[in-house]
Design a protein around this motif. Structure first.
Motif, mmCIF file in Angstrom:
data_model
loop_
_atom_site.group_PDB
_atom_site.id
_atom_site.type_symbol
_atom_site.label_atom_id
_atom_site.label_comp_id
_atom_site.label_asym_id
_atom_site.label_seq_id
_atom_site.Cartn_x
_atom_site.Cartn_y
_atom_site.Cartn_z
ATOM 1 N N VAL A 110 33.105 47.665 47.791
ATOM 2 C CA VAL A 110 33.669 47.493 46.449
ATOM 3 C C VAL A 110 33.766 48.888 45.826
ATOM 4 N N ALA A 111 34.969 49.227 45.429
ATOM 5 C CA ALA A 111 35.211 50.572 44.904
ATOM 6 C C ALA A 111 35.802 50.472 43.501
ATOM 7 N N VAL A 112 35.839 51.600 42.845
ATOM 8 C CA VAL A 112 36.399 51.618 41.498
ATOM 9 C C VAL A 112 37.760 52.288 41.541
ATOM 10 N N ASN A 113 38.759 51.542 41.080
ATOM 11 C CA ASN A 113 40.068 52.148 40.848
ATOM 12 C C ASN A 113 40.093 52.422 39.352
ATOM 13 N N SER A 114 40.048 53.695 38.990
ATOM 14 C CA SER A 114 39.835 54.056 37.575
ATOM 15 C C SER A 114 40.960 53.555 36.663
ATOM 16 N N SER A 115 42.091 53.157 37.227
ATOM 17 C CA SER A 115 43.173 52.677 36.365
ATOM 18 C C SER A 115 43.140 51.152 36.185
ATOM 19 N N LYS A 116 42.121 50.491 36.729
ATOM 20 C CA LYS A 116 42.061 49.014 36.624
ATOM 21 C C LYS A 116 40.904 48.554 35.766
ATOM 22 N N LYS A 117 41.169 47.494 34.972
ATOM 23 C CA LYS A 117 40.090 46.852 34.234
ATOM 24 C C LYS A 117 39.781 45.571 35.008
ATOM 25 N N THR A 118 38.532 45.388 35.387
ATOM 26 C CA THR A 118 38.213 44.240 36.244
ATOM 27 C C THR A 118 37.585 43.101 35.446
ATOM 28 N N ILE A 119 37.708 41.899 35.995
ATOM 29 C CA ILE A 119 37.121 40.725 35.340
ATOM 30 C C ILE A 119 35.658 40.549 35.782
ATOM 31 N N PHE A 120 35.362 40.878 37.039
ATOM 32 C CA PHE A 120 33.996 40.771 37.563
ATOM 33 C C PHE A 120 33.368 42.171 37.606
ATOM 34 N N SER A 121 32.058 42.214 37.310
ATOM 35 C CA SER A 121 31.342 43.496 37.426
ATOM 36 C C SER A 121 31.197 43.834 38.917
ATOM 37 N N ARG A 155 30.851 41.163 42.090
ATOM 38 C CA ARG A 155 31.718 41.202 43.282
ATOM 39 C C ARG A 155 30.880 41.384 44.541
ATOM 40 N N LEU A 156 29.821 42.208 44.438
ATOM 41 C CA LEU A 156 28.941 42.397 45.600
ATOM 42 C C LEU A 156 28.275 41.084 45.987
ATOM 43 N N GLU A 157 27.814 40.360 44.987
ATOM 44 C CA GLU A 157 27.136 39.081 45.269
ATOM 45 C C GLU A 157 28.113 38.104 45.945
ATOM 46 N N GLN A 158 29.333 38.049 45.437
ATOM 47 C CA GLN A 158 30.338 37.140 46.024
ATOM 48 C C GLN A 158 30.610 37.498 47.478
ATOM 49 N N LEU A 159 30.757 38.803 47.740
ATOM 50 C CA LEU A 159 31.065 39.234 49.106
ATOM 51 C C LEU A 159 29.867 39.011 50.026
ATOM 52 N N SER A 185 45.307 40.062 43.514
ATOM 53 C CA SER A 185 44.209 39.511 42.717
ATOM 54 C C SER A 185 44.683 39.211 41.296
ATOM 55 N N THR A 186 45.545 40.057 40.772
ATOM 56 C CA THR A 186 46.049 39.853 39.403
ATOM 57 C C THR A 186 46.837 38.542 39.308
ATOM 58 N N LEU A 187 47.699 38.309 40.298
ATOM 59 C CA LEU A 187 48.519 37.089 40.308
ATOM 60 C C LEU A 187 47.620 35.849 40.365
ATOM 61 N N ILE A 188 46.602 35.912 41.193
ATOM 62 C CA ILE A 188 45.700 34.764 41.342
ATOM 63 C C ILE A 188 44.936 34.504 40.042
ATOM 64 N N GLU A 235 37.026 30.685 43.840
ATOM 65 C CA GLU A 235 37.823 29.978 42.837
ATOM 66 C C GLU A 235 36.902 29.469 41.721
ATOM 67 N N GLN A 236 35.738 28.928 42.118
ATOM 68 C CA GLN A 236 34.797 28.419 41.120
ATOM 69 C C GLN A 236 34.262 29.549 40.232
ATOM 70 N N HIS A 237 33.936 30.676 40.849
ATOM 71 C CA HIS A 237 33.452 31.832 40.061
ATOM 72 C C HIS A 237 34.505 32.234 39.035
ATOM 73 N N LEU A 238 35.751 32.206 39.489
ATOM 74 C CA LEU A 238 36.848 32.631 38.610
ATOM 75 C C LEU A 238 37.013 31.640 37.447
ATOM 76 N N LYS A 239 36.934 30.353 37.788
ATOM 77 C CA LYS A 239 37.076 29.336 36.730
ATOM 78 C C LYS A 239 35.943 29.475 35.720
ATOM 79 N N ASN A 240 34.708 29.678 36.218
ATOM 80 C CA ASN A 240 33.569 29.828 35.309
ATOM 81 C C ASN A 240 33.771 31.031 34.397
ATOM 82 N N LYS A 241 34.255 32.099 34.973
ATOM 83 C CA LYS A 241 34.449 33.335 34.205
ATOM 84 C C LYS A 241 35.484 33.143 33.109
ATOM 85 N N MET A 242 36.473 32.309 33.389
ATOM 86 C CA MET A 242 37.582 32.168 32.438
ATOM 87 C C MET A 242 37.361 31.096 31.387
#
Ligand code: COA
Length: 161
Positions: free
Chosen positions: A37-48, A52-56, A131-134, A153-160
């Protein structure tokens, strides 16, 4: 081939079936894959990064050839050197990915000539995904079981919520 260690870096916000397909095929080429898991400095992410590490880690818990890690404060090539990886694996979806990936691969090669970037064509059924489209599809209640692991999918639904 099946040799050595490669890094598969990305934002993975979240990981999609397009990414897992590249990982599965990457394991045909490399003995170990470090999914980083890396940081793309131009992106704002939904998961910390931790989320993301835990999910992977959950996703690849049964596969000891997949190592899940992150790097957030150094260059990809420096991280690859630290991990003694000799290659960077990237997926190419469409022609529009090419220019960006071309620039990154050349920059990385300039910084670390002994580390190669290996490209794999993303399976055509996933080549329209991002990922953005999803996130957009899940936000508005669309079906995405063909694009996402059910737990993600469940993590994403919970987050939203
Ligand atoms: N199937 C489906 N979608 C895919 C995919 C595949 N096989 N591969 C990538 N994607 C999508 C991702 O979901 C992502 O979508 P999004 O833009 O909506 O989030 C998009 O393609 C690109 O994502 P990703 O592969 O994660 O790249 P990125 O641009 O987010 O990150 C890094 C690139 C992190 C590897 C790069 O910024 C980096 O190396 N950073 C570390 C710092 C550094 O060294 N910088 C200098 C680099 S020269």
């Amino acid at each position: 081939m099946n040799s050595g260690v490669a890094i598969y870096p990305g934002s993975f916000d979240p990981i999609t079936k397009g990414h897992t397909n590249i990982i599965e095929r990457g394991l045909e080429l490399f003995e170990h894959l470090i999914v980083a898991v890396a940081v793309n400095s131009s992106k704002k992410t939904i998961f910390s990064v931790e989320e993301r590490l835990e999910q992977l880690r959950d996703m690849f818990a049964d596969n000891d050839r997949v190592i899940v890690d992150s790097f957030t404060d150094c260059l990809l090539v420096d991280y690859a050197k630290q991990r003694k990886a000799h290659a960077i694996l990237r997926g190419l979806r469409t022609v529009s990915d090419y220019e960006y990936e071309f620039q990154m691969a050349h920059a990385n090669r300039h910084l670390a000539p002994d580390i190669d970037t290996i490209f794999m064509m993303t399976e055509s059924k996933y080549s329209h995904l991002s990922s953005t489209l999803i996130k957009e599809i899940v936000r508005y209640g669309g079906a995405c079981h063909e694009m996402l692991d059910p737990q993600i999918e469940q993590h994403l639904k919970n987050k939203m919520k």
